[in-house]
Structures are given as C-alpha cells and as structure tokens.
Design an enzyme around this catalytic site. Structure first.
Site, mmCIF file in Angstrom:
data_model
loop_
_atom_site.group_PDB
_atom_site.id
_atom_site.type_symbol
_atom_site.label_atom_id
_atom_site.label_comp_id
_atom_site.label_asym_id
_atom_site.label_seq_id
_atom_site.Cartn_x
_atom_site.Cartn_y
_atom_site.Cartn_z
ATOM 1 N N LYS A 203 0.829 -1.215 0.000
ATOM 2 C CA LYS A 203 0.000 0.000 0.000
ATOM 3 C C LYS A 203 0.864 1.266 0.000
ATOM 4 C CE LYS A 203 -2.173 -1.065 3.863
ATOM 5 N NZ LYS A 203 -1.461 -2.301 4.239
ATOM 6 N N ARG B 250 -9.808 0.671 8.626
ATOM 7 C CA ARG B 250 -9.406 -0.685 8.990
ATOM 8 C C ARG B 250 -10.475 -1.418 9.787
ATOM 9 N NH1 ARG B 250 -3.406 0.279 8.688
ATOM 10 N NH2 ARG B 250 -2.436 -1.698 9.177
ATOM 11 N N ARG C 244 12.022 -6.091 5.417
ATOM 12 C CA ARG C 244 12.099 -4.642 5.670
ATOM 13 C C ARG C 244 12.582 -4.378 7.101
ATOM 14 N NH1 ARG C 244 6.789 -1.095 5.134
ATOM 15 N NH2 ARG C 244 6.248 -2.374 6.921
ATOM 16 N N ARG D 29 11.496 -0.013 11.969
ATOM 17 C CA ARG D 29 10.108 -0.118 12.448
ATOM 18 C C ARG D 29 10.008 -1.274 13.432
ATOM 19 N NH1 ARG D 29 5.198 0.501 8.153
ATOM 20 N NH2 ARG D 29 4.165 -0.760 9.741
ATOM 21 N N ARG E 286 -0.062 -8.856 13.344
ATOM 22 C CA ARG E 286 -0.644 -7.802 12.500
ATOM 23 C C ARG E 286 -1.528 -8.420 11.420
ATOM 24 N NH1 ARG E 286 4.728 -4.988 10.716
ATOM 25 N NH2 ARG E 286 3.405 -3.853 9.237
#
Ligand code: AP5
Length: 193
Positions: free
Chosen positions: A14, A89, A128, A134, A146
C-alpha cells in the site's frame, strides 16, 4: 474530487504504490500508519499511547484514527482527491469516513484491494525489518499478529464497500511496476467516464 482507498493486509504494498499514485494523480496521501509514527517520533501523548498498541501488532482505537483523518481532511480544503492508505481498517472507521466525505459533498470512488499471499507478506515485512527501524517489523510473532488482526477486524471492510460495488481486487504479487500499471488501469477507467 476522486477519492481512493488502497486496501490490503500489512506488507501488501500500500505504501509503495501510494507514493507513486499520489504523484501521478495529484492526490493527497493520507496514511494513518505514517500519521501515528509522526506522533511517536514527536513523543506526543497520543504517540506514546499508540506505540504500545502498535508494538503488539494491534489496531489503535477507532476514535483516535478517525480524529486524525478528520483533521487531515479539514487541513486540505482544495484537494483534488485523497488516497487513503491503511484506513479505514474497521467497519466503524468506514462508516465514519463516509460521513466525513459526505459532509464535504464527496465519496469514495474506488477501493483497490491488493491480494498477496501470507507467506509473501511475512517475507516482505521481516526483510524490511532488517533495515527499516520499524519495531513492528522486527519479530515474526508481531508480523503474524498484525496479519491476524487484519483477518479479524479489517478484511470485513472490503465486504462493507462491496455492497456499493466499489471494490476491485488487484494481484499484488509481481514487480512494483506491474502492480502500478494494474492500479492505474482501474483508476483511468473510472476517471474516463
Ligand atoms: P501501517 O503503517 O498502516 O502498516 P501496515 O498496514 O501494517 O502496512 P505496511 O506499511 O507494513 O505495509 P504496506 O501494505 O504499506 O506495504 P509497503 O508498501 O510498506 O500500520 C502500522 C500500525 O499502525 C498498525 O499495525 C496499527 O497498530 C496502526 N494503525 C495504522 N492505521 C490504523 C487504523 N486505520 N486503525 C487502527 N490502527 C491503525 O511494503 C512492505 C514491504 O514490501 C516494503 O519493504 C516494500 O519495499 C516491499 N514491497 C512492496 N511492494 C513489493 C513488491 N511488489 N514486491 C516485493 N516487495 C515489495
């Protein structure tokens, strides 16, 4: 005004595709994840509370993200349109967004839903996590939490927009350019009539 929701599970691309789409179509990019991370880096009260929840891979309360989106819409009165990334969401967030857009005399034009296998999502996010800093990309447990939160609370958002015939599923595996082409084709089709 043309408004788009870029929808999909964590790691579906996204953010990557949003950056390209807003540039091409002159839209305002509204990512609730980015807005929350900005609150965290500024160490605001909201940011500190959100961080604990985000580090567990859970969703922050609807009232918090809806408030952030309402402020962002107000702050951009002359926008050509908005691209919503990571929002809404939950069904409650979808309903709140519809109301906010209605107040501005507009609505969602299309929901583009990126489809990516769970195996690929986990691979992308952990990869990532090696460099992003993060904290929610660092452990496989949080990454899977998640994705589970997405299945539990977020996947139903597609059903909410399906009742208005607004959802288009997009194959989210392939090169970034291939997926961008598919997304642009869907947007161009809708802009041309
Ligand atoms: P958020 O920041 O929205 O994160 P997310 O949905 O988990 O999404 P990501 O940013 O991780 O993935 P993405 O789909 O944007 O993919 P990306 O392009 O980055 O939310 C974080 C947290 O904030 C939530 O867990 C929640 O706690 C909270 N939150 C946010 N919004 C909320 C809301 N509305 N309500 C409640 N809580 C909220 O790509 C991922 C990786 O894949 C990158 O490394 C990228 O380079 C790579 N990649 C992208 N495309 C490809 C491709 N085609 N092939 C190979 N690799 C690719």
């Amino acid at each position: 005004m043309f408004n788009i929701i870029l929808f999909g599970p964590p790691g579906s691309g996204k953010g990557t595709q949003s950056a390209r789409l807003v540039e091409k179509y002159g839209l305002i990019h509204l990512s609730t994840g980015d807005l929350l991370r900005s609150e965290i880096s500024r160490q605001t009260k909201l940011g500190l509370e959100a961080k604990t929840i985000m580090d567990r891979g859970e969703l922050v309360p609807d009232v918090v993200v809806v408030g952030m989106i309402a402020s962002a819409l107000e702050a951009n009165p002359g926008a050509n349109g908005f691209l919503f990334d990571g929002f809404p969401r939950t069904v409650a967030q979808s309903e709140a967004l519809d109301t906010l857009l209605q107040e501005k005399g507009t609505s969602i034009g299309v929901v583009l839903a990126l489809e990516v296998s769970e195996q690929e999502l986990v691979k992308r996010l952990l990869n990532r996590g090696l460099t992003s800093g993060r904290s929610d990309d660092n452990s496989e447990e949080v990454v899977r939490a998640r994705i589970a939160e997405y299945h539990k609370k977020t996947s139903v958002v597609a059903g909410y927009y399906q009742q208005f015939n607004k959802v288009v599923n997009i194959q989210g595996e392939g090169t970034v350019e291939e997926i961008f082409f598919l997304l642009c084709s869907e947007i161009d089709n809708r802009l041309s009539y």
